[in-house]
Design a protein around this motif. Sequence first.
Motif, PDB file in Angstrom:
ATOM      1  N   TRP A   1     -60.495  37.078  24.796  1.00  0.00           N
ATOM      2  CA  TRP A   1     -60.581  36.974  23.335  1.00  0.00           C
ATOM      3  C   TRP A   1     -59.525  36.009  22.817  1.00  0.00           C
TER       4      TRP A   1
ATOM      5  N   ARG B   1     -66.076  34.256  22.428  1.00  0.00           N
ATOM      6  CA  ARG B   1     -66.751  35.105  21.448  1.00  0.00           C
ATOM      7  C   ARG B   1     -68.235  35.194  21.803  1.00  0.00           C
TER       8      ARG B   1
ATOM      9  N   ALA C   1     -71.140  39.908  18.607  1.00  0.00           N
ATOM     10  CA  ALA C   1     -69.921  40.460  18.016  1.00  0.00           C
ATOM     11  C   ALA C   1     -69.771  40.023  16.565  1.00  0.00           C
ATOM     12  N   VAL C   2     -70.105  38.781  16.287  1.00  0.00           N
ATOM     13  CA  VAL C   2     -70.021  38.274  14.913  1.00  0.00           C
ATOM     14  C   VAL C   2     -70.977  39.039  14.008  1.00  0.00           C
TER      15      VAL C   2
ATOM     16  N   ALA D   1     -69.728  42.641  13.438  1.00  0.00           N
ATOM     17  CA  ALA D   1     -68.609  42.709  12.501  1.00  0.00           C
ATOM     18  C   ALA D   1     -69.082  42.571  11.061  1.00  0.00           C
TER      19      ALA D   1
ATOM     20  N   GLU E   1     -56.709  41.704  14.453  1.00  0.00           N
ATOM     21  CA  GLU E   1     -57.995  41.029  14.582  1.00  0.00           C
ATOM     22  C   GLU E   1     -58.511  41.117  16.012  1.00  0.00           C
ATOM     23  N   GLU E   2     -57.595  41.033  16.956  1.00  0.00           N
ATOM     24  CA  GLU E   2     -57.976  41.130  18.371  1.00  0.00           C
ATOM     25  C   GLU E   2     -58.622  42.478  18.672  1.00  0.00           C
TER      26      GLU E   2
ATOM     27  N   ARG F   1     -60.072  44.495  16.543  1.00  0.00           N
ATOM     28  CA  ARG F   1     -61.361  44.567  15.860  1.00  0.00           C
ATOM     29  C   ARG F   1     -62.432  43.844  16.669  1.00  0.00           C
ATOM     30  N   GLY F   2     -62.067  42.699  17.227  1.00  0.00           N
ATOM     31  CA  GLY F   2     -63.009  41.934  18.036  1.00  0.00           C
ATOM     32  C   GLY F   2     -63.494  42.699  19.250  1.00  0.00           C
TER      33      GLY F   2
ATOM     34  N   ASP G   1     -67.357  44.253  20.193  1.00  0.00           N
ATOM     35  CA  ASP G   1     -67.900  43.480  21.312  1.00  0.00           C
ATOM     36  C   ASP G   1     -69.160  44.159  21.849  1.00  0.00           C
TER      37      ASP G   1
END
Length: 280
Positions: free
Chosen positions: A202, A207, A211-212, A215, A229-230, A232-233, A237
């Motif tokens: 990440w 990415r 995932a986008v 979110a 942010e990490e 949350r990513g 996922d």
Amino acid sequence: MQTVDFFAPIVDDPRRFGEIAAANALSDVFAMGGEPLTALNIVGFPSGTLPLEVLGEILAGGQSKVQEAGAVVVGGHTVVDEEVKYGLAVTGRADPRHLLTNTGARAGERLVLTKPLGTGILATAARRREIDPAHEALMISTMSALNALAARTALAVGARAATDVTGFGLLGHASHIARGSGVTLLIDVRAVPILPGAREGWRQGIRTGGAVRNAEWLAPQVAWGTSAEEDRGLLVDPQTSGGLLVAVPPDRVAEYLARVPGAVEIGEVLPPGDHGLVLA
């Protein structure tokens, strides 16, 4: 109960791809507390492009997981396709008095996750040839593992709510439990297990489109707090053949963790609040 799932290869080894795709399809039955009975192979294969030995290895991998689950492959269907695809249509059974659903969570129960996150990022890294071989091997082993023990133990300890964690990521599938049960799920971000190499991937900018989308869809449903942010990513996922997220009665958590290797307590079920999900 019946379910179906199939997808294109996410690893290079055809046998391991077959194992992962089969484990992923079988997981839908386990997530409901069911017992798989039969499976039908679903195959797309490019005629004349790849040797039939590749198809044989894929089917052998799938067969091994179906047998491990105590079910049998009773047939299937194959079509010519430009891209390899494989999966299963699975028929299972369950006692309607003892089901795991996304509507049965109750305040006070503890949330347990049975597999680490990170397969979406790591699989993308593997396709780019940007993954440590040891991290790739562990990712494949994790995705190939069945959720059978996790599901049977959930029923044994009196759990009523569970979901498998797949394409919507941990938070996406957790939101289904929160909404279906009319509760809030509190997740301790620091407790969530992550596969080795996923954080590094990440940070290197790896990415996935899933995932986008996850979110964006989850944004109004989550009280993100001060989570990085990490983190949350990783929590959005998309997973392939991920573990179970189980709401376990508080007095049976220790037993569940002792009986299911790799299971980790990551939060608790709260009464309904302003958000379905709260990160701490």
